[in-house]
Design a protein around this motif. Structure first.
Motif, PDB file in Angstrom:
ATOM      1  N   GLY B 421      -3.409   3.832  -3.665  1.00 34.52           N
ATOM      2  CA  GLY B 421      -3.882   4.887  -2.771  1.00 34.52           C
ATOM      3  C   GLY B 421      -3.948   4.461  -1.315  1.00 34.52           C
ATOM      4  N   SER B 422      -3.921   3.161  -1.073  1.00 30.57           N
ATOM      5  CA  SER B 422      -3.939   2.690   0.320  1.00 30.57           C
ATOM      6  C   SER B 422      -2.561   2.923   0.944  1.00 30.57           C
ATOM      7  CB  SER B 422      -4.291   1.209   0.358  1.00 30.57           C
ATOM      8  OG  SER B 422      -3.265   0.446  -0.242  1.00 30.57           O
ATOM      9  N   PRO B 423      -2.503   3.032   2.246  1.00 32.88           N
ATOM     10  CA  PRO B 423      -1.197   3.329   2.869  1.00 32.88           C
ATOM     11  C   PRO B 423      -0.122   2.284   2.526  1.00 32.88           C
ATOM     12  CG  PRO B 423      -2.989   3.534   4.484  1.00 32.88           C
ATOM     13  CD  PRO B 423      -3.604   2.965   3.237  1.00 32.88           C
ATOM     14  N   ALA B 424      -0.534   1.031   2.390  1.00 32.20           N
ATOM     15  CA  ALA B 424       0.473  -0.011   2.148  1.00 32.20           C
ATOM     16  C   ALA B 424       0.904  -0.097   0.695  1.00 32.20           C
ATOM     17  CB  ALA B 424      -0.076  -1.369   2.605  1.00 32.20           C
ATOM     18  N   ASN B 425       0.194   0.595  -0.189  1.00 32.35           N
ATOM     19  CA  ASN B 425       0.541   0.522  -1.618  1.00 32.35           C
ATOM     20  C   ASN B 425       0.103   1.824  -2.285  1.00 32.35           C
ATOM     21  OD1 ASN B 425       1.446  -0.561  -4.049  1.00 32.35           O
ATOM     22  ND2 ASN B 425      -0.422  -1.758  -4.422  1.00 32.35           N
ATOM     23  N   PHE B 426       0.546   2.925  -1.703  1.00 31.51           N
ATOM     24  CA  PHE B 426       0.026   4.228  -2.105  1.00 31.51           C
ATOM     25  C   PHE B 426       0.194   4.492  -3.600  1.00 31.51           C
ATOM     26  CE2 PHE B 426       0.003   8.864  -2.530  1.00 31.51           C
ATOM     27  CZ  PHE B 426      -1.196   9.153  -1.900  1.00 31.51           C
ATOM     28  N   TYR B 427       1.359   4.212  -4.116  1.00 35.32           N
ATOM     29  CA  TYR B 427       1.627   4.489  -5.537  1.00 35.32           C
ATOM     30  C   TYR B 427       1.305   3.300  -6.439  1.00 35.32           C
ATOM     31  CZ  TYR B 427       3.749   8.735  -3.794  1.00 35.32           C
ATOM     32  OH  TYR B 427       3.947   9.935  -3.183  1.00 35.32           O
ATOM     33  N   GLY B 428       0.848   2.205  -5.839  1.00 33.77           N
ATOM     34  CA  GLY B 428       0.369   1.066  -6.631  1.00 33.77           C
ATOM     35  C   GLY B 428       1.441   0.202  -7.250  1.00 33.77           C
ATOM     36  N   ASN B 429       2.697   0.413  -6.866  1.00 27.46           N
ATOM     37  CA  ASN B 429       3.781  -0.305  -7.548  1.00 27.46           C
ATOM     38  C   ASN B 429       4.207  -1.598  -6.871  1.00 27.46           C
ATOM     39  OD1 ASN B 429       4.820   1.449  -5.440  1.00 27.46           O
ATOM     40  ND2 ASN B 429       6.868   0.812  -6.124  1.00 27.46           N
ATOM     41  N   ALA B 430       3.551  -1.981  -5.756  1.00 28.78           N
ATOM     42  CA  ALA B 430       4.051  -3.134  -4.993  1.00 28.78           C
ATOM     43  C   ALA B 430       3.774  -4.447  -5.706  1.00 28.78           C
ATOM     44  CB  ALA B 430       3.410  -3.157  -3.607  1.00 28.78           C
ATOM     45  N   PHE B 431       4.769  -5.289  -5.815  1.00 31.82           N
ATOM     46  CA  PHE B 431       4.562  -6.651  -6.307  1.00 31.82           C
ATOM     47  C   PHE B 431       5.585  -7.590  -5.684  1.00 31.82           C
ATOM     48  CE2 PHE B 431       7.094  -4.521  -9.618  1.00 31.82           C
ATOM     49  CZ  PHE B 431       8.148  -5.401  -9.810  1.00 31.82           C
ATOM     50  N   TYR B 432       5.248  -8.867  -5.732  1.00 29.78           N
ATOM     51  CA  TYR B 432       6.076  -9.855  -5.028  1.00 29.78           C
ATOM     52  C   TYR B 432       5.886 -11.236  -5.618  1.00 29.78           C
ATOM     53  CZ  TYR B 432       1.866 -11.532  -2.633  1.00 29.78           C
ATOM     54  OH  TYR B 432       0.637 -12.068  -2.369  1.00 29.78           O
ATOM     55  N   ALA B 433       6.685 -12.176  -5.135  1.00 29.64           N
ATOM     56  CA  ALA B 433       6.611 -13.570  -5.584  1.00 29.64           C
ATOM     57  C   ALA B 433       5.743 -14.343  -4.601  1.00 29.64           C
ATOM     58  CB  ALA B 433       8.011 -14.175  -5.648  1.00 29.64           C
ATOM     59  N   LYS B 434       4.580 -14.728  -5.076  1.00 29.92           N
ATOM     60  CA  LYS B 434       3.637 -15.465  -4.233  1.00 29.92           C
ATOM     61  C   LYS B 434       3.937 -16.950  -4.359  1.00 29.92           C
ATOM     62  CE  LYS B 434      -1.344 -16.074  -3.691  1.00 29.92           C
ATOM     63  NZ  LYS B 434      -2.655 -15.607  -4.187  1.00 29.92           N
ATOM     64  N   LYS B 435       4.156 -17.594  -3.245  1.00 26.24           N
ATOM     65  CA  LYS B 435       4.540 -19.005  -3.292  1.00 26.24           C
ATOM     66  C   LYS B 435       3.421 -19.889  -2.769  1.00 26.24           C
ATOM     67  CE  LYS B 435       9.302 -17.825  -3.185  1.00 26.24           C
ATOM     68  NZ  LYS B 435      10.696 -18.189  -2.924  1.00 26.24           N
ATOM     69  N   THR B 436       3.148 -20.959  -3.507  1.00 29.46           N
ATOM     70  CA  THR B 436       2.139 -21.930  -3.097  1.00 29.46           C
ATOM     71  C   THR B 436       2.836 -23.274  -2.941  1.00 29.46           C
ATOM     72  OG1 THR B 436       0.538 -20.733  -4.459  1.00 29.46           O
ATOM     73  CG2 THR B 436      -0.098 -22.936  -3.694  1.00 29.46           C
ATOM     74  N   LYS B 437       2.817 -23.785  -1.740  1.00 35.40           N
ATOM     75  CA  LYS B 437       3.510 -25.055  -1.500  1.00 35.40           C
ATOM     76  C   LYS B 437       2.665 -26.204  -2.064  1.00 35.40           C
ATOM     77  CE  LYS B 437       5.558 -25.861   2.576  1.00 35.40           C
ATOM     78  NZ  LYS B 437       5.985 -26.496   3.859  1.00 35.40           N
TER      79      LYS B 437
END
Lengths: 637, 637
Positions: B421-437
C-alpha cells in the motif's frame, strides 16, 4: 472409481463418462456444465451461470497492430506506422487490475519489436501495455509509464544459426554420444497404462495440468501395493518483483490461466530426447467440435542412472557394483517466453522424482541507456531489463500408501532436548527425527525449514513395518522451497493462496483439483480462491483419511546476462521416497555388473558374477600412455 | 606458483619440489618434516617434534582375534573360541576419549561376526568395543555396555548373487542401454591437464583429499579467464546421534583420519562407469620407500545431459533445441562400511557441480529382540540397530575469479522493506537480492537460510560486467545444508569446528588446507583445530584479497529398512554457477539438434539446421499402434 479399479472386468462398476464444459457466451457470460456421454444421447447434468469469473485464456497480436492508439505509442517509441508488422505482443491475462475488475474478459499485451522476422523480439521490449477486451475484440486502454523508454538501438544478439555463424560459428569439438537399446526397451504399455521395473501407472493428460499420473502402484515381491492415486503439477505462479505499475500484473498462473496441456510442445525424436523413445499424443476438443491433436506430447524413455549400489570390503577385496536405470515421462510446454520441461522420473528403488527444467527466454522490459535496472531487475543486455521473479510450482499428491487412509507428519531432525553434560546426553551428540502429526488442515499449513532438513512423510498408520515398527511411508524431500516473496496482503499473496506455505493438506474431495481455483484469470483474491476457501477454518481432520498433499516449491530468479538471449536449462527437483515401506532394499534383485565374494576372491569358490558392459571402451586407443602426469596437488603459491 | 603458471617455460620460476613427511617413531613420538627433492641430494628443510598429535590411521583385526579379553567377550556374546576367525572388526580411530587422551595412538574396534565367509558382517554387530594401542600393538581396554546384546540369531539377508538366486533370482526384464562414442571423446589430456569445452584444469590427487582440481580456467571467446585456483573436498565428519557410551566416539573424519585418497577404489570399465572412459592412476609412497599405485583411481567421461536450451515461438512455430553435454571426473572411496562416489561435474555453460553419491552399508549396532531402537536409531533388520547420523562434507574453494583478489557476498532474496500500500510497494510484490559483504573472517561465519534461498557469491569487485554493472561472480548454490546437530559445546562440535557454519571465509595461507587441522585423530577439540584456530578473533580482512571459502553441506540420515543390507545410492549435489561473469549465454555456439527460424517456417528462406540424432529410435517397431489410450485424467473416486 476405486471399486472399478479393484474389479475392472465388472462393467457395472465402470464410472460414467462425463465431459466438463466451460462456455463463454458473447457478451461475457460464463457457464460451467457437465455432460454425461455414457449413453447414446448425451445429457446435461449440470449447467450453472458463473458470475465474475474468467476461464482459461485463448489471442490478440493482429488487433494491436491495427489499433490507432497502439500505432501512436509505437510511433512515440520510434517505430513508424509502416513497420507495425514488426510489432509483436505476448497476450497475458491481465492477472487482476482493480480498475477493470473481473466481469470483463481482459488481456494485457506485453509489447515487443522485431527489426527482422528472424530476430528474437524479447531483446526489443516496448514500454507501454495495451489492454484488450476479448468480448469487444478491441484495445480498451493503454498503460503508459511515466518514464518513457524508446525502442532500443542495440545490435541484436541472436541464437539462430545465421547469427551464430556470423559471430564466429559453431564449435566443432563435440564428438557424438550414441545411446541405443538394440534389444528394445524395458517398459511396456497397454493403452495408457505403463509397466516398468515393478511400477505400474496410468498416464493421463489434460488441457490444464498436462501429464497426470494415476493409480501408481509397485509390485512388491508379488503384492501390488498402491502408492499414489494421482500425481500432477496442479498450478504454478510466476510473480515478478518490480513494484512499478503495471508490472504487478505480471504474475502468471501458467496452468490455471493458459493450460500446461494446451501449451505443450510436439516433441521430436533425437532432439528433445535421445535413445529409444515412445511417444503419446494429446487430444483436445476444438471449438468446432473436432479434435485438436498434439502429436508426441509426451515422451517416455529409459536412462542409465549411474551406480545403483556398490560395496567393497577393504579387508578381502570382495565387491558388488550394480548400475541403476530410470524411466522418464516428459512433456515440455512453452509459456510465451519460457519453456518448462516437466519430467516424472521413476527409479527402481521406489523413488519418484518430479523434475522441472526451466529454459527459454526471460520476460524482458525496456531500459533506458543511462538507467539503473536494480534492485528489481538486471540489465542483461543494452536496453533490456529482466525483472526479478519466482517460479513457484504446486505439486498435487493424492497418496494411497497401502490404501486410501493416510496421514501426513512433518519431520524435523533436531538435537536432543537434554543439555551437554546431562546423563541423557553427556557428550551432546544425541539427535533424532521429531515428528509432528498434521491432523487438521489448519495445522498442516507448514513452511520449509532448511536448518532441520524438514521433510513431510505420508504414512499409513495401519501398515506397520515388521522390523522398524514404523508406519509405511513416502517422504517428500524437497530443498528448493523459497517463501512467497510478495508480502502478506499483496495482490499475489491474495490470488496465489497455495503459495503461502510449502505444504497444505486437505481431505480429498472430487472437485478440488486446482489450488488457485477452477477459473483463475482475473480473480481478485478477495476471497482467495482454491486452497484457502477449501481449508476454511481448517478444522477438518486430515488424519487417517483420504488426503491430498499440496506442495509449493520452486526458485527465485535474479536474472544475469548468462540467461540471455536464451537460458541454459536450470533444473529443479524433488523426491518422493519410500521409507519403512519395503521390507528391505527393493533392488537387490537388479543384476549387478560385477560381483565377487570373499571366498571367490580367495579362489575357494566358483561363480564370479561378471556382466560388465562390453560396449564401454577406453577413451584413448593407447590407454594411459597419453597421460604421464603426477599426483601433485599444488597448494603453495 | 602463480608466477610459474603465468610463464611455464621460465624454469627459474618453477617451484621447488618438496615432500611433506610425517614420521611416527616407535614409542609414539611424531615428527612433521619437509624434504626438498629439487636437487640431487635431498635436504631436510623442516623437522619438528609434534606433541600430543596422532597422524592419519593405518589396522587391527588379527590382534582382536587372539586377545583373551576379546575372546571372552565373544564367548559371552555366543561365539565359541574356535569361531574367532569369523569375528571381524572395523578399525576406527578412537575419535577422542577423555579417559585416554591424545598422547597414546589408539583405535576403537567396531566388532562384527560372519557366520559364513560370504555373509556380510554388518548384519551381525557385536555389542562390545575393544581399544587397540598402535604402539603396543595390543588391546588395552574393552568397553562393555551395561545392557548386553548377544549375537543375533536372525537369518542372514545378503546381496550376493548366491543369496539373491536363493531368494528367487535376478529380474530378467532389463534390456541393455549402450552408450558409445564411435568418433572418440571430446576431451583431451596433456599430462594431468584436461581440456574440454573451453574448460582447462589440472587433476591432482593426494592421500588425504583424493581428487584435487587446480588452476581451473575457462576460455571465454579467446580470453583464458581464471576461475578457481584449487577445488577439493577437504574434510568430512559423520557424527552419530546415539548418546549412549561409547557411541559418542563414532564421528569419523574420513579424510583427516583415514584419507579419501588412501581409501580410493580401483575402478572398472563398464561397471563404475559406462561409455568411453579415461582413467588415471594414483601413486603413494609406501613405508619401504617403494610406490603403491591404485590403478584407475580416477575415471573421466562425458555424458549426454538432456536439453541445454530450447525455445519455440508460439506464434510462428520457430524452434531451437540444443542438447547438453557434461564431463565427469570421479573417484569412489570406501570408508569401511560406506562408499562415497565423488563426482566433479563440468557443464558447458560454465557451471561446476560437485556431487557425492552415498552408497554402501550402514554402520550397525546390536539390538535385542524386545528392544526399541528409537529415537536414536532404527531397527532395519532383526537384531540390527542403525543409528541416526549426519554426513557433513567440507568443500574447499580457493576462488580466482578473474584474478586472486576476490570477495564473498552472502545473498538473500527478500521482500522490499516497504509495506503493502505504500507508494514504493503499492501492490506488495517488490523483492530483490540483498547482499551482505563478508569482509572479515568473523562476519563470514554464516549459516544456511532456506527461506531466503540463501546463496554466497564469490566476486571480483574489479571485474565489472559491461551490461549489468555487477561484479563477475561465481555463486555457490547449495540446498542440502543441515546444521550440525550435535550441540554447541559437544565433543563433535569442539572437534569439527568447520561444521558449525555453512560457510567460513579465510584469507589464503599456504598451509591451511584441511579445516579440521593437519593431524586429526584424537584431537580433543580443546582448542578446536583447523578453521577455528586460523580464524581466531576473526578480525582479518577477507575483502578483495586471496581468499578461501569453506562450505559445509551434507545430509542427516535417519535410517530405514530400505537402506539395508546395502543402500541404494543417495545423491547430494551443489552448484558453482557463473553470474555476471560471461557477457551473455556462453553456449550459443553449441551446435543445436534442430533449429528453424520464422522465415524458414514460412518457406521464405533456406538453411534449416537439422542435426537430429539419427541413432535414436522409436521404442516400439509399430510406432503408436501399441498404445490406444485416451487422455482421461480420472479424478472422481
Amino acid at each position: 472409481m476405486l471399486a472399478f479399479l479393484a474389479s475392472p472386468s465388472d462393467e457395472s462398476l465402470r464410472p460414467r463418462r462425463v465431459a466438463d464444459i466451460v462456455v463463454i457466451v458473447k457478451g461475457g457470460s460464463v457457464y460451467d456444465g457437465l455432460v454425461d456421454l455414457t449413453d447414446k444421447t448425451p445429457s446435461i447434468t449440470k449447467w450453472e451461470l458463473m458470475d465474475g469469473v474468467q476461464p482459461i485464456l485463448q489471442a490478440v497480436e493482429h488487433v494491436c497492430r491495427t489499433d490507432p492508439g497502439v500505432i501512436e505509442q509505437c510511433r512515440l517509441s520510434g517505430i513508424p506506422p509502416e513497420d507495425m508488422h514488426k510489432v509483436y505482443c505476448d497476450p497475458w491475462t491481465i492477472g487482476y487490475d482493480e480498475r477493470h475488475g473481473s466481469k470483463v474478459r481482459l488481456q494485457q499485451a506485453l509489447m515487443y519489436y522485431r527489426p527482422d522476422v528472424d530476430t528474437c523480439q524479447y531483446q526489443y521490449p516496448l514500454d507501454f501495455c495495451p489492454i484488450y477486451d476479448a468480448d469487444k475484440e478491441a484495445i480498451v486502454a493503454i498503460d503508459i509509464p511515466k518514464t518513457r523508454r524508446p525502442l532500443s538501438k542495440a545490435q541484436p544478439i541472436d541464437y539462430t544459426p545465421k547469427a551464430v555463424e556470423a559471430a564466429g560459428g559453431y564449435r566443432t569439438n563435440l564428438k557424438p554420444i550414441n545411446i541405443t537399446q538394440p534389444e528394445g526397451v524395458s517398459f511396456s504399455l497397454r493403452g495408457r497404462e505403463l509397466e516398468w521395473q515393478n511400477w505400474k501407472f496410468h498416464i493421463g493428460f489434460n488441457y490444464r495440468e498436462g501429464i497426470v499420473l494415476n493409480n501408481i502402484s509397485f509390485n512388491d515381491q508379488g503384492t501390488v501395493r498402491p502408492i499414489f492415486y494421482r500425481l500432477s503439477l496442479a498450478e504454478m505462479v510466476v510473480p515478478y518483483g518490480n513494484p512499478e505499475h503495471p508490472h504487478q500484473r505480471k504474475h502468471a498462473f501458467d496452468l490455471g490461466e493458459y493450460g500446461a496441456g494446451y501449451m505443450t510442445n510436439s516433441l521430436s525424436l533425437g532432439c528433445d530426447c535421445k535413445g529409444s523413445i515412445h511417444y503419446l499424443d494429446a487430444d483436445f476438443p476444438a471449438r468446432d467440435g473436432t479434435t485438436r491433436t498434439i502429436k508426441n506430447a509426451i515422451c517416455i524413455h529409459e536412462e542409465d542412472a549411474g551406480i545403483l549400489f556398490k560395496h567393497s570390503d577393504f579387508r578381502d577385496d570382495s565387491v558388488i557394483v550394480t548400475r541403476a536405470r530410470r524411466l522418464v515421462v516428459q512433456q515440455i510446454f512453452t509459456a510465451a517466453n519460457y519453456e518448462y520441461a516437466v519430467q516424472w522420473i521413476f527409479h527402481q528403488d521406489g523413488t519418484v522424482q518430479p523434475e522441472i527444467r526451466l529454459t527459454g527466454i526471460l520476460n524482458t522490459y525496456a531500459l533506458n541507456h543511462d538507467e539503473d535496472a536494480g534492485p528489481w531487475g538486471t540489465c542483461v543486455y543494452p536496453g533490456v531489463n529482466a525483472h526479478n521473479h519466482q517460479h513457484l510450482f504446486c505439486l498435487r499428491v493424492n497418496p494411497m500408501i497401502d490404501g486410501p487412509n493416510n496421514t501426513v507428519n512433518m519431520v524435523d531432525t533436531v538435537p536432543s532436548d537434554e543439555p551437554v553434560g546431562s546423563p541423557a546426553n553427556f557428550y551432546g551428540n544425541a539427535f533424532y527425527a521429531k515428528k509432528t502429526k498434521l491432523d487438521t488442515a489448519a495445522k498442516a499449513k507448514t513452511d520449509y525449514n532448511g536448518a532441520t532438513s524438514r521433510t513431510w512423510e505420508m504414512v499409513n498408520e495401519a501398515s506397520i513395518h515388521p522390523y522398524s515398527k514404523k508406519p509405511a511411508s513416502y517422504k517428500l524431500v524437497s530443498r528448493e522451497v523459497p517463501g512467497l516473496l510478495p508480502k502478506e496482503g499483496s495482490l499475489v499473496w491474495k490470488r496465489a493462496g497455495f503459495a503461502r506455505h510449502a505444504v497444505h493438506v486437505t481431505k480429498y474431495k472430487d472437485d478440488e483439483l486446482w489450488p488457485a481455483g477452477r477459473h483463475v484469470p482475473q480473480t481478485s483474491g478477495e476471497p482467495s480462491r482454491g486452497l484457502p476457501e477449501w481449508i476454511g477454518d481448517g478444522s477438518e481432520s486430515t488424519a487417517n483419511t483420504d488426503i491430498v498433499l499440496w506442495h509449493t516449491f520452486g526458485l527465485t530468479h535474479i536474472p544475469a546476462p548468462e540467461d540471455f538471449p536464451v537460458m541454459p536449462a536450470e533444473p529443479i527437483t524433488l523426491l518422493l521416497r519410500p521409507r519403512n515401506f519395503f521390507r528391505n532394499n527393493p533392488v537387490l534383485d537388479v543384476p549387478p555388473s560385477y560381483a565377487i565374494t570373499p571366498s571367490q576372491v580367495a579362489g575357494k569358490s566358483e561363480g564370479v558374477y561378471d556382466a560388465t558392459d562390453k560396449m564401454s571402451k577406453l577413451a584413448f586407443a593407447n590407454g594411459t600412455s597419453e597421460t604421464n602426469g603426477n599426483g601433485c596437488c599444488g597448494s603453495a603459491k
